[in-house]
Design a protein around this motif. Structure first.
Motif, PDB file in Angstrom:
ATOM      1  N   THR A 141      -9.630   5.373  -9.855  1.00  0.00           N
ATOM      2  CA  THR A 141      -9.021   6.108  -8.739  1.00  0.00           C
ATOM      3  C   THR A 141      -8.897   5.160  -7.544  1.00  0.00           C
ATOM      4  N   ASP A 142      -8.171   5.609  -6.506  1.00  0.00           N
ATOM      5  CA  ASP A 142      -7.994   4.773  -5.309  1.00  0.00           C
ATOM      6  C   ASP A 142      -9.347   4.398  -4.699  1.00  0.00           C
ATOM      7  N   ARG A 143     -10.258   5.369  -4.645  1.00  0.00           N
ATOM      8  CA  ARG A 143     -11.583   5.123  -4.049  1.00  0.00           C
ATOM      9  C   ARG A 143     -12.368   4.109  -4.897  1.00  0.00           C
ATOM     10  N   GLU A 144     -12.296   4.244  -6.211  1.00  0.00           N
ATOM     11  CA  GLU A 144     -13.002   3.306  -7.095  1.00  0.00           C
ATOM     12  C   GLU A 144     -12.420   1.891  -6.959  1.00  0.00           C
ATOM     13  N   GLN A 146     -11.125   0.720  -4.192  1.00  0.00           N
ATOM     14  CA  GLN A 146     -11.675   0.204  -2.927  1.00  0.00           C
ATOM     15  C   GLN A 146     -13.069  -0.382  -3.162  1.00  0.00           C
ATOM     16  N   VAL A 147     -13.884   0.333  -3.935  1.00  0.00           N
ATOM     17  CA  VAL A 147     -15.264  -0.114  -4.200  1.00  0.00           C
ATOM     18  C   VAL A 147     -15.261  -1.439  -4.961  1.00  0.00           C
ATOM     19  N   SER A 161     -21.419   0.832   1.442  1.00  0.00           N
ATOM     20  CA  SER A 161     -21.661   2.178   1.977  1.00  0.00           C
ATOM     21  C   SER A 161     -21.295   2.249   3.462  1.00  0.00           C
ATOM     22  N   LEU A 164     -17.342   1.987   3.850  1.00  0.00           N
ATOM     23  CA  LEU A 164     -16.576   3.167   3.402  1.00  0.00           C
ATOM     24  C   LEU A 164     -17.141   4.481   3.955  1.00  0.00           C
ATOM     25  N   ILE A 166     -19.962   6.028   3.300  1.00  0.00           N
ATOM     26  CA  ILE A 166     -20.568   6.888   2.275  1.00  0.00           C
ATOM     27  C   ILE A 166     -22.006   6.410   2.058  1.00  0.00           C
ATOM     28  N   THR A 170     -24.031   7.276  -3.271  1.00  0.00           N
ATOM     29  CA  THR A 170     -22.645   7.540  -3.681  1.00  0.00           C
ATOM     30  C   THR A 170     -21.991   6.258  -4.187  1.00  0.00           C
ATOM     31  N   VAL A 171     -22.289   5.145  -3.508  1.00  0.00           N
ATOM     32  CA  VAL A 171     -21.749   3.850  -3.958  1.00  0.00           C
ATOM     33  C   VAL A 171     -22.238   3.562  -5.373  1.00  0.00           C
ATOM     34  N   TYR A 174     -20.331   5.531  -7.841  1.00  0.00           N
ATOM     35  CA  TYR A 174     -18.996   4.952  -8.061  1.00  0.00           C
ATOM     36  C   TYR A 174     -19.085   3.738  -8.989  1.00  0.00           C
TER      37      TYR A 174
END
Length: 201
Positions: A141-144, A146-147, A161, A164, A166, A170-171, A174
């Motif tokens: 996904t877009d968020r993944e 980014q990570v 963290s 982003l 978060i 949460t990191v 991901y």
């Protein structure tokens, strides 16, 4: 006369390509570059009909150079060893006229140049197979994404963290999902797999 600029960081290959194309009837190599920056300068200086570029070059890559040269009438041909869907997709967005693999026969390059000058677009068949095979779609996904991009920049869980906004937990979640989706066991393998597929923008 078809006027050509070639950009390739392997100097032996650069010289060989230049010699081969100079021998072709109706073709003249007007400039040779060893990176994307030089290629852009030569295209602006000589206004060639065609610029043949490798992708992975020091400084500015062939894809970055292709994106910069979109405003010029020069047609871009990517000539690379990498049949990666991410690269192919980006090259198409940059409006390249051809994307060929280095292991193709040399006469195929000259034929492709002539067809491209007639207005055709030429893509190696292997690339089309790779690009449109479902197993080669980016599963993140877009968020993944980014990570994993931050991981590739050397950022640790705490850095990611805070960047982003978060929690570290949460990191870690991901990262766990990323490893699972890419079918690897650690962050280094994940970055390597993601790069191998050409998914880094």
């Amino acid at each position: 006369m078809i006027r050509i600029v070639i950009a390739e960081d392997q100097l032996m290959l650069l010289g060989a390509l230049g010699s081969l194309l100079d021998l072709e009837e109706g073709m003249e190599v007007v400039g040779q570059a060893s990176n994307g920056e030089e290629a852009c300068q030569l295209v602006k200086q000589h206004q060639p009909d065609i610029c043949i570029m490798d992708i992975e070059m020091p400084g500015k890559s062939g894809l970055e150079a292709a994106e910069e040269l979109q405003q010029y009438p020069c047609k871009i041909i990517i000539l690379t060893t990498f049949a990666r869907p991410g690269y192919f997709e980006r090259a198409q967005k940059a409006g390249v006229s051809g994307y060929l693999l280095k292991d193709s026969p040399s006469e195929e390059l000259a034929t492709s140049i002539r067809k491209i000058m007639e207005g055709q677009r030429i893509f190696a068949p292997e690339l089309v197979d790779v690009a449109f095979g479902t197993e080669n779609q980016n599963p993140l996904t877009d968020r993944e994404i980014q990570v994993i991009q931050l991981m590739a920049e050397g950022k640790n869980t705490k850095d990611i963290s805070s960047e982003l906004f978060i929690t570290p937990g949460t990191v870690r979640n991901y990262v766990s999902v990323i490893l699972d989706k890419l079918q690897v066991t650690n962050r280094i393998e994940a970055i390597s797999r993601f790069k191998e597929k050409g998914w880094f923008k």
